[in-house]
Design an enzyme around this catalytic site. Structure first.
Site, PDB file in Angstrom:
ATOM      1  N   ARG A 176      -1.661   4.789   2.274  1.00  0.00           N
ATOM      2  CA  ARG A 176      -1.994   5.563   3.466  1.00  0.00           C
ATOM      3  C   ARG A 176      -1.188   6.860   3.574  1.00  0.00           C
ATOM      4  NH1 ARG A 176      -3.273   3.430   9.605  1.00  0.00           N
ATOM      5  NH2 ARG A 176      -3.292   5.481  10.545  1.00  0.00           N
TER       6      ARG A 176
ATOM      7  N   GLU B 221       0.513   1.867   6.557  1.00  0.00           N
ATOM      8  CA  GLU B 221       1.175   2.919   5.789  1.00  0.00           C
ATOM      9  C   GLU B 221       2.353   2.401   4.982  1.00  0.00           C
ATOM     10  OE1 GLU B 221       1.510   6.573   7.884  1.00  0.00           O
ATOM     11  OE2 GLU B 221       2.659   7.547   6.301  1.00  0.00           O
TER      12      GLU B 221
END
Lengths: 365, 365
Positions: B242, B238
């Site tokens: 993401r 992330e």
């Protein structure tokens, strides 16, 4: 300034070793692009806070960093999930975000607790280590962080590499002698597992080390870190080779668990454990000189080499069954093969271990 | 059997989707070389245990696996550090070692708790997911695991990928309707962020989905997982892309925190949050149809699309400030740019967010 790179691909990081680093570390923070917009949380303990915390805070603030701190009660008991939860609460209240960094200012306990915080807060943020003990040279290499469970030590944790490590040799000067000795236990361990010439150097420099001579200390820490960095670079997640770093830890961890955290310092427990491993080596046919030299060096460093008489052998054996190194029903030990090299024995008879524990205890009386 | 590979280099893993997998999963365990010498710990909750636990245990034991289990009270409150500590205790007592596996049998809460256990026990052991809810299709892709802190949800955790995921569609049949709907909320989310044609398919198949038609359900779960796998493969930790998976989560998490865990199901909170993000999109000049279509599909699925009247706007705003997505003082939102695509806005004015929260609340009265 001594500088050592721990080689771990994209997770590689430097260890800076020098006297006086606390006074000029902001520059290093900036070189590593630590954010000045996101708050930093310094985690330290009640021993270290009065000595260095305000100095470190002011220095970083002067350079524009947003700095908060959290102080935990000194001692192994600080490595609890309760403290982790409370630190997460502090981090949230101070507004730490994903670009924030956690700074561990202290010894191995603070490094482990703060590292577990950094590894798990928001699923992992930056981590910076400022070790203030000799022992912490060990935990500052390799990214193993963990907290304890009432049933076992270091059982809840992660592999989380720091951005960098700052070793200010001046901070070592304030250590109590007992902790100096306990720290040197892990330093010489790195010689025992990897480097006979470093063991010889230690044998010749016992008194320099115990007097905290800066040049000797810098050399010893650099070499201790180097051995560990070498091992960790080859096996970051302890699938095989890295396990050799656990020399003395199977018995050592069990002793710590049985003693109740705190009675024995980690380095003291490991010292006894290393003597136990050397005894095991002799059982496997290794030259007895490995045992006598190991024991002699640890004794010269003022470290314990036997199990205190009031410890219960059954309790020690039970604690070993909970150890991470107890794998699929066999006892796993790191055992010297000569001075400066070791191997992993996966199948050590439990009866041998029991006899060695009993012998280590007999020698105390 | 539908099989989907989540591509993550050496951490890649398959998701198996089919009705009846619980009856033949031992073969899959063996294909993945799960150890028969080290104990397995199944973590489940008080809803799922009576339905499937003994069946799963017996099946695995029949094939020679050593199986233990731990049952936690169903509900979001199970995701606590207290439960984590107690599970670590169980794992130690059952003798789990580094080659052991943790099996999550249940929905997202069980997956998160068991996953955090697997990620941290001995610094990480194998993890297997057996989701029994629709919602868990989301958490079964990507390895995000976490527990809650009293001040914030999912704040203590890790990225820990499973060895494999087993989706037995039969287990979905036992879900209460409210949970079916809440699960479909995240399924359509994957359409909203990535795939307009899948949104259209959902619009046409609302009643098949609500009736748990096996073919439709398998198709929807496969597509939901595919979108997520695509995103996660490109950005495991992330760092950027993401974050688009958090559509609806900024407001959603705040609602859950304010409600006290449990009053709103996660999928319900996210449903309201996705309507809020669509409102934000309109503010940024996106075609109003994105908002009307988003809201209409969620309403047809029987999901809430406004904030219940008794919620306090100030409390919601405060909760958002603790969210992980609140970065360096700006509000970060995932905002649709058209049906089936989104972008991340890093600089959303707090005043806009407040107005949208107020509007979402007005619509309830």
């Amino acid at each position: 300034m001594r500088e050592l790179i721990v080689e771990l691909g994209e997770r590689s990081y430097p260890i800076y070793i020098e006297a006086g680093l606390l006074d000029r570390m902001a520059t290093i923070f900036m070189e590593h692009a630590i954010s000045k917009k996101s708050p930093i949380l310094i985690v330290t303990d009640t021993n270290i806070a009065p000595l260095y915390l305000s100095k470190v805070e002011k220095h970083l603030q002067q350079y524009g960093f947003i700095v908060h701190s959290a102080v935990v009660t000194a001692g192994e008991a600080a490595k609890s999930l309760t403290n982790l939860e409370s630190l997460v609460g502090s981090a949230l209240e101070f507004g730490l975000d994903r670009r924030s960094a956690i700074v561990a200012l202290g010894g191995g306990v603070v490094g482990d607790l703060a590292g577990t915080l950094a590894a798990t807060y928001m699923r992992g943020i930056s981590f910076i280590q400022i070790p203030t003990t000799i022992l912490a040279h060990d935990s500052s290499v390799g990214g193993k962080v963990a907290v304890n469970h009432p049933l076992a030590k270091n059982i809840i944790g992660a592999f989380h590499q720091p951005q960098f490590v700052l070793y200010d040799l001046n901070t070592i000067q304030s250590l109590p002698l007992r902790e100096v000795k306990a720290g040197l236990s892990e330093v010489v361990k790195h010689g025992f597992i990897w480097d006979e010439s470093f063991v010889s150097w230690c044998e010749e420099n016992v008194s320099n080390l115990l007097q905290l001579d800066a040049e000797s200390l810098g050399y010893a820490l650099y070499n201790g870190c180097s051995v560990k960095a070498n091992v960790v670079s080859q096996d970051e997640r302890e699938n095989s080779l890295r396990a050799i770093l656990n020399l003395g830890h199977t018995i050592g961890h069990a002793l710590e668990a049985v003693a109740g955290y705190g009675e024995l310092l980690h380095g003291e427990a490991i010292s006894i454990g290393m003597v136990g491993s050397a005894m095991l080596a002799v059982r496997y046919g290794v030259d007895e000189q490995v045992y006598t030299r190991t024991k002699a060096l640890l004794e010269q460093l003022g470290l314990p080499t036997s199990i205190p008489a009031h410890f219960d052998v059954d309790a020690i054996m039970r604690a070993m069954m909970h150890d991470k190194k107890f794998r699929e029903g066999h006892m796993v030990f790191v055992v010297p093969t000569a001075m400066g090299t070791v191997e992993i024995k996966e199948n050590v008879p439990v009866s041998w271990v029991r006899e060695i524990v009993e012998q280590l205890k007999r020698e105390a009386s």
